[in-house]
Design an enzyme around this catalytic site. Structure first.
Site, PDB file in Angstrom:
ATOM      1  N   ASP A 232       5.304  -4.629  14.252  1.00  0.00           N
ATOM      2  CA  ASP A 232       4.532  -4.042  13.155  1.00  0.00           C
ATOM      3  C   ASP A 232       3.535  -3.011  13.675  1.00  0.00           C
ATOM      4  O   ASP A 232       2.691  -3.313  14.513  1.00  0.00           O
ATOM      5  CB  ASP A 232       3.785  -5.141  12.396  1.00  0.00           C
ATOM      6  CG  ASP A 232       3.437  -4.736  10.979  1.00  0.00           C
ATOM      7  OD1 ASP A 232       3.041  -3.577  10.782  1.00  0.00           O
ATOM      8  OD2 ASP A 232       3.571  -5.575  10.076  1.00  0.00           O
TER       9      ASP A 232
ATOM     10  N   SER B 208       3.517  -6.638   2.118  1.00  0.00           N
ATOM     11  CA  SER B 208       2.294  -6.152   2.740  1.00  0.00           C
ATOM     12  C   SER B 208       1.083  -6.649   1.943  1.00  0.00           C
ATOM     13  O   SER B 208       0.966  -7.851   1.716  1.00  0.00           O
ATOM     14  CB  SER B 208       2.338  -4.627   2.856  1.00  0.00           C
ATOM     15  OG  SER B 208       1.341  -4.158   3.727  1.00  0.00           O
ATOM     16  N   GLN B 209       0.184  -5.757   1.480  1.00  0.00           N
ATOM     17  CA  GLN B 209      -1.008  -6.231   0.793  1.00  0.00           C
ATOM     18  C   GLN B 209      -0.676  -6.989  -0.496  1.00  0.00           C
ATOM     19  O   GLN B 209      -1.455  -7.826  -0.944  1.00  0.00           O
ATOM     20  CB  GLN B 209      -1.962  -5.080   0.493  1.00  0.00           C
ATOM     21  CG  GLN B 209      -1.482  -4.065  -0.523  1.00  0.00           C
ATOM     22  CD  GLN B 209      -2.463  -2.900  -0.680  1.00  0.00           C
ATOM     23  OE1 GLN B 209      -3.239  -2.589   0.225  1.00  0.00           O
ATOM     24  NE2 GLN B 209      -2.431  -2.238  -1.833  1.00  0.00           N
TER      25      GLN B 209
ATOM     26  N   HIS C 195       6.962  -2.525  10.263  1.00  0.00           N
ATOM     27  CA  HIS C 195       6.449  -3.024   8.992  1.00  0.00           C
ATOM     28  C   HIS C 195       7.438  -2.799   7.841  1.00  0.00           C
ATOM     29  O   HIS C 195       7.858  -1.678   7.569  1.00  0.00           O
ATOM     30  CB  HIS C 195       5.133  -2.304   8.687  1.00  0.00           C
ATOM     31  CG  HIS C 195       4.334  -2.931   7.583  1.00  0.00           C
ATOM     32  ND1 HIS C 195       3.866  -4.227   7.646  1.00  0.00           N
ATOM     33  CD2 HIS C 195       3.903  -2.439   6.399  1.00  0.00           C
ATOM     34  CE1 HIS C 195       3.181  -4.492   6.549  1.00  0.00           C
ATOM     35  NE2 HIS C 195       3.191  -3.423   5.778  1.00  0.00           N
TER      36      HIS C 195
ATOM     37  N   MET D 251       0.822  -1.205   0.000  1.00  0.00           N
ATOM     38  CA  MET D 251       0.000   0.000   0.000  1.00  0.00           C
ATOM     39  C   MET D 251       0.858   1.259   0.000  1.00  0.00           C
ATOM     40  O   MET D 251       1.821   1.380   0.748  1.00  0.00           O
ATOM     41  CB  MET D 251      -0.904  -0.010   1.234  1.00  0.00           C
ATOM     42  CG  MET D 251      -1.724   1.236   1.448  1.00  0.00           C
ATOM     43  SD  MET D 251      -2.786   1.100   2.910  1.00  0.00           S
ATOM     44  CE  MET D 251      -1.578   1.016   4.229  1.00  0.00           C
TER      45      MET D 251
END
Length: 279
Positions: free
Chosen positions: A230, A112-113, A262, A38
């Site tokens: 995170d 991540s995503q 993160h 993201m």
């Protein structure tokens, strides 16, 4: 600037050997697909561009494709917030199917995503075949909270948080806000299962799709990395109910954890823990 410092700022060929129709690196490595997280894009020199360059330096002759969903890096960033995830996955599946360098298979690494998006690719699009899937800080059971949104504008992040907190399961927000499509509210599980356009489907929470299960289990390794400090993913611990118990028994699951926030990691950690799965 070091790779780890860059990631903190952003957060968020003649030697090729042709084998079984796949382009392998000079050391026999399969091609590698990257999908950013993201607020990022395919080519930012402080994040994915640096990671692509680092991998190419470490793995001789490897073909690395950092996915761009859209016609430009700017559009790629925007689509990471606002383009229907199912459409993104279809876009990527078509792109991979048209790349002759991937014909014999490839490895995939999602940040991540991008980790759960690539899992959807593995489940829905078995050709060309994904061999190893590496999810770095992915949210495979979704998120409930977005404490530190790494967007270009704080106004965008503020708007996203407001929509997620009040309208995550409305048809409009589900269709037009990426993060809503993996928003998993534990206090409204029925709403989640009914209205989640993406995550509830790939997690088999409205019924079992045997093809999804078969395709995922065809992976040689599924590597999942968790960041112990995170502050972006909430909750940090994710689960998945898609045949992973059988994969675990077969030795196909690898769980890794590292200190840090993160997507913060050192080049040394990456080389020691991640590169063995793509060489």
């Amino acid at each position: 600037m070091t790779i780890e410092a860059s990631l903190r700022l952003f957060l968020g060929a003649s030697s090729l050997l042709f084998l079984l129709g796949s382009v392998r690196g000079s050391n026999g490595s399969l091609p590698l697909i990257l999908w950013h997280g993201m607020g990022d894009n395919c080519c930012n020199p402080l994040s994915m561009g640096a990671i692509k360059k680092m991998i190419e330096e470490e793995v001789s002759g490897i073909y690395v494709l950092s996915l761009m969903v859209g016609k430009s890096p700017i559009q790629d960033t925007e689509n990471g917030f606002f383009m229907d995830v199912n459409e993104q996955v279809s876009f990527v599946c078509h792109q991979l199917s048209q790349d002759p360098k991937l014909k014999g298979g490839y490895n995939a690494m999602g940040f991540s995503q991008g980790g759960q998006f690539l899992r959807a690719v593995a489940q829905r699009c078995p050709n060309p075949p994904m061999k190893n899937l590496i999810s770095i800080g992915g949210q495979h059971q979704g998120v409930y909270g977005l404490p530190r949104c790494p967007g270009e504008s704080s106004h965008i992040c503020d708007w996203i948080r407001k929509k997620l907190n009040t309208e995550a399961y409305s048809d409009f927000v589900q269709k037009h806000l990426v993060q809503a499509q993996y928003w998993h509210d534990p206090l409204n599980d029925d709403l989640y299962k009914k209205h989640s356009l993406f995550l509830a489907d790939i997690n088999q929470e409205r019924g079992v799709n045997e093809t999804y299960k078969k395709n995922l289990m065809s992976l040689e390794k599924f590597v999942m990395v968790k960041f112990l400090q995170d502050s972006v993913v909430d909750p940090v611990v994710s689960e998945d109910r898609l045949g992973l118990a059988e994969m675990d028994k077969a030795g196909k699951l690898v769980f890794l954890a590292t200190e840090g926030d993160h997507l913060q990691f050192s080049r040394e950690w990456f080389n020691a823990k991640i590169l063995p799965y793509i060489r």
